[in-house]
Write an enzyme that holds these catalytic residues in place. Sequence first.
Site, PDB file in Angstrom:
ATOM      1  CG  ASN A 161       5.130   7.000  -3.014  1.00  0.00           C
ATOM      2  OD1 ASN A 161       4.434   6.669  -3.991  1.00  0.00           O
ATOM      3  ND2 ASN A 161       6.360   7.127  -3.018  1.00  0.00           N
ATOM      4  CE  LYS A 171       8.827 -12.835   5.905  1.00  0.00           C
ATOM      5  NZ  LYS A 171       7.967 -14.015   6.139  1.00  0.00           N
TER       6      LYS A 171
END
Length: 455
Positions: free
Chosen positions: A224, A304
């Site tokens: 955030n 990944k």
Amino acid sequence: MLESLPMASQLTERTVVLGVTGGIAAYKAAELCRLLVKAGARVQVIMTAAACEFIAPLTMQTLSGREVLLDIFDSGRRAGVGHVEVASAADLIVVAPATADAIARFAAGMADDLLAAVVLASGAPILLAPAMNTTMWENPITQENLARLCRGGRATSVGPDAGQLACGWTGAGRMAEPDEILAAVLARLGSGVPARAGALEAQRVVVTAGPTWEAVDDVRFLGNRSSGKMGFALAEAAAALGAEVTLIAGPVGLDTPALVARRIDVESALEMREALRKTTPAADVVVMAAAVADFRPGVRVLGKLSRRDGKRQAARAARAIPLVPNPDLLAEIGRRRRGGRPYLMGFAAEVGLAGQALVERARSKLAEKACDLVVANEVGRAGVGFGSDENAVTLVFSDGRVVDLSRTRKDKLARAIWDTIGPELTVRQGPAQDPRETVPGAKNQRTSRAKGRDA
Ligand code: CTP
């Protein structure tokens, strides 16, 4: 607590204009005047004609040691000062009680009595202590008038409290107690009051700050926009006031503030929970300023997630990542604590909520998480909140008090928050566990990541 609040020098050299308007709570203005004088302020009382029906000007004159100003036309003649002089001498204008009528008249920019003229003619900050019948308080017109005055931050309000009212009703509308108003005065003037070194001496304070990052794979995360600045400012201000501060920091690029005793860097909510488990048993105060992620990916992809795995396959994998809720760290501490320790301060950053709606949301978080105080602010507005150097907050206390702190730099705001709650902490303080006994090896704990970042 009431007597322990003012310290003789806290308001020295400060001129407070105390406006008293016509409500039954006017009798409490006498006690407020006494507390302000005791804290060292020069108090210039202005009473409206209606206020004089409730309390004698002589009472206020005796307590303030100054002639009470009553009338716009004879203020200059009798006291040698006109309304413009009074307005420009004020460091703060406190209106207590502030009736619905007074609030409406200030909001409309009226100037047909001395107090309204001084409010209009002065650039000083205004602190309003509303007092009125519940229906008048809840009337959208009153709320809109107050919101209008408070927009831009010049005016802030303290209270009203809920309870039994003089009119026989029970509900919101009772004027805040004089000691609460004094605390708000100190907070409002806090930035200019010389620091009282040692005000948090011997307090062990744990502050969390910044966001948490919840790993999706080895390179991606859910996060955030929290910058950590407010938490860092609170840690720095507490340390400057003498507290032994442990700062638990999420991933932020901020240097450790001077005097902070210990910094623990964490990345995820679960790591933050672990750091809190180690540090809260010995804490006197816990400040949860971190923006903890409410959810985390339920699985972590090793390596990944790559497009090369085939577009459809990667898209399917990304879509399939389940989110699981993170624990509510603040609520966990609230549930665990005993005898009101540690003092627990939570935050509530709300998008699109202001005024009474913001206070109500903060109140529900306060109850859910069993805090002593929730620092509420509106985020998403330009220039305040996440990432910004400035903020404006409302302090919502478990005893019903509401204190607005107007927009200012986060370091000043941090000081004002500690100025507001400091006296309460001193009263509460008693023997605590020694952290060195309960947290083996925790002293001076820093992760290698922290060292790397601060270098
Ligand atoms: N908090 C926490 N753990 C979480 C989420 C929040 O400890 N998992 C703390 C924050 O540090 C803050 C307070 O709870 O002090 C309120 O956080 P906020 O995000 O405003 O509230 P939520 O409870 O997450 O509610 P919502 O996001 O629905 O508004």
